[in-house]
Scaffold this active site. Structure first.
Site, mmCIF file in Angstrom:
data_model
loop_
_atom_site.group_PDB
_atom_site.id
_atom_site.type_symbol
_atom_site.label_atom_id
_atom_site.label_comp_id
_atom_site.label_asym_id
_atom_site.label_seq_id
_atom_site.Cartn_x
_atom_site.Cartn_y
_atom_site.Cartn_z
ATOM 1 N N GLU A 91 -1.625 -5.604 8.554
ATOM 2 C CA GLU A 91 -0.422 -4.818 9.648
ATOM 3 C C GLU A 91 -0.742 -5.236 11.102
ATOM 4 O OE1 GLU A 91 -0.146 -1.114 8.775
ATOM 5 O OE2 GLU A 91 1.156 -1.124 6.404
ATOM 6 N N GLU A 100 9.305 -4.511 10.504
ATOM 7 C CA GLU A 100 9.768 -2.788 10.417
ATOM 8 C C GLU A 100 9.924 -1.775 10.856
ATOM 9 O OE1 GLU A 100 6.783 -1.473 7.285
ATOM 10 O OE2 GLU A 100 8.082 0.669 6.622
ATOM 11 N N ASP A 139 0.800 -1.264 -0.330
ATOM 12 C CA ASP A 139 -0.083 -0.342 0.232
ATOM 13 C C ASP A 139 1.176 2.002 0.041
ATOM 14 O OD1 ASP A 139 0.622 -0.004 2.287
ATOM 15 O OD2 ASP A 139 -0.832 0.091 3.313
HETATM 16 O O1 KIV Z 1 3.307 -1.786 1.491
HETATM 17 C C1 KIV Z 1 4.553 -1.297 1.362
HETATM 18 O O2 KIV Z 1 6.001 -1.387 0.553
HETATM 19 C C2 KIV Z 1 5.268 -2.304 2.650
HETATM 20 C C3 KIV Z 1 6.393 -2.627 2.739
HETATM 21 C C4 KIV Z 1 7.531 -1.343 3.376
HETATM 22 C C5 KIV Z 1 6.956 -4.316 3.864
HETATM 23 O O3 KIV Z 1 4.637 -2.724 3.625
#
Ligand code: KIV
Length: 320
Positions: free
Chosen positions: A133, A198, A62
């Site tokens: 998430e 992250e 996203d």
């Molecule tokens: O949306 C994204 O690009 C992510 C990655 C950075 C793990 O969630």
């Protein structure tokens, strides 16, 4: 109509010589101690390059809300927009595992709605797993129960930007690391097939990686994870803000593209593009017939170029 075609032979030997990556294959890579390479992609061309380069996991992140659509956060992107990009990526990938990010709001209201939205990413988008998430164990259980493989995401979760008060490194105290480890274990027990970590310390990421059977994929989480992921635009230098500490830029695509576009503009302004070799020509018969109607001067200019190539080129053009 554009005569430029994307389709054609695949470029890389890496791509053709390796087996398809599946969710169980990721777990096997962890067992064998093989690092997992992951990268985001948002469209057909970049996805195809990423896949042909041998990357194991392609995430339709996203983050596209920010790097492709120009929003300040990931929050505005919708399920339909994510699906549009997931389908494009799907068409470009044949080996890597395609994972689609569930956007903010699409899995927060109820488990029922979340499962229905997630199913769309597999059914309509062609994704092989979804990423969500936060420590949502009940949802992970429901998704895996509905045959939808799940990648979890803990630590700095960008959809929580307002709760976190900005994009900050997470789990900075011993207690917070304990909570993070417990969340990671709970997600794995609930059925998550992999876990993105992250924006956390390498120490915390290493501890979590050591105690989970499922692979961890780090971004800003140090070298001890089972795999690494970056945002495609960060890796190639196609962003407009200073890069975060964890980003390694492997190219300066902004400079490359800017220079190419500036040269094109100059060539148009100086009338040096297109050249005669970049132009189509009438085949000889048509040219000879028109010769009667044209001024002699105009015909002389082209006379030397009437040949079989020109005829074939013309036929190719008129049939395309
Ligand atoms: O949306 C994204 O690009 C992510 C990655 C950075 C793990 O969630």
């Amino acid at each position: 109509m554009s005569l430029t075609q994307f389709s054609g032979g695949r470029a890389s030997t890496v791509h053709t010589s390796l087996p398809k990556v599946t969710m169980p294959a990721l777990a096997e890579m962890k067992r064998q101690g093989k690092p997992i390479s992951a990268l985001t992609a948002y469209d057909y061309a970049s996805a195809r390059i990423v896949d042909e380069a041998g990357i194991d996991l392609v995430l339709v992140g996203d983050s596209l809300a920010m790097v492709v659509l120009g929003y300040e956060t990931t929050l505005p992107v919708t399920v339909d927009e994510m699906l549009h990009h997931t389908r494009a990526v799907r068409r470009g990938v044949s080996r890597a595992l395609v994972v689609a990010d569930m956007p903010f709001g699409s899995y927060h209201a109820s488990v029922h709605e979340a499962v229905a939205n997630a199913a769309r990413f597999l059914k309509e988008g062609g994704a092989e797993a979804v990423k969500i998430e936060g420590p949502r164990t009940e949802l992970v259980r429901a998704l895996t129960g509905a045959e939808i493989p799940v990648v979890g995401h803990l630590g700095l979760t960008p959809q929580s930007v307002h709760r976190m008060g900005g994009y900050r490194v997470q789990a900075r105290t011993a207690d917070a690391v304990r909570r993070l480890r417990a969340d990671a274990r709970a997600l794995a027990q609930a059925g998550a097939g992999a876990l993105v970590l992250e924006g956390i310390s390498r120490e915390a990421a290493e501890a979590i990686t050591a105690e989970l059977e499922i692979p961890t994929i780090g971004i800003g989480a140090g070298p001890g994870c089972d795999g690494q992921i970056l945002v495609f635009h960060d890796l190639i230098g196609l962003t407009f803000a200073p890069a975060a500490k964890f980003v390694r830029r492997y190219a300066d695509a902004s400079a490359l593209i800017r220079s190419a576009v500036e040269h094109y503009r100059e060539d148009v302004e100086h009338r040096t593009f297109p050249s005669d070799a970049e132009s189509y020509h009438l085949p000889g018969a048509a040219r000879r017939s028109l010769q009667m109607e044209f001024d002699e001067g105009e015909i002389d200019e082209y006379g030397a170029m009437v040949n079989q190539d020109a005829l074939e080129e013309w036929e190719e053009f008129t049939h395309s």
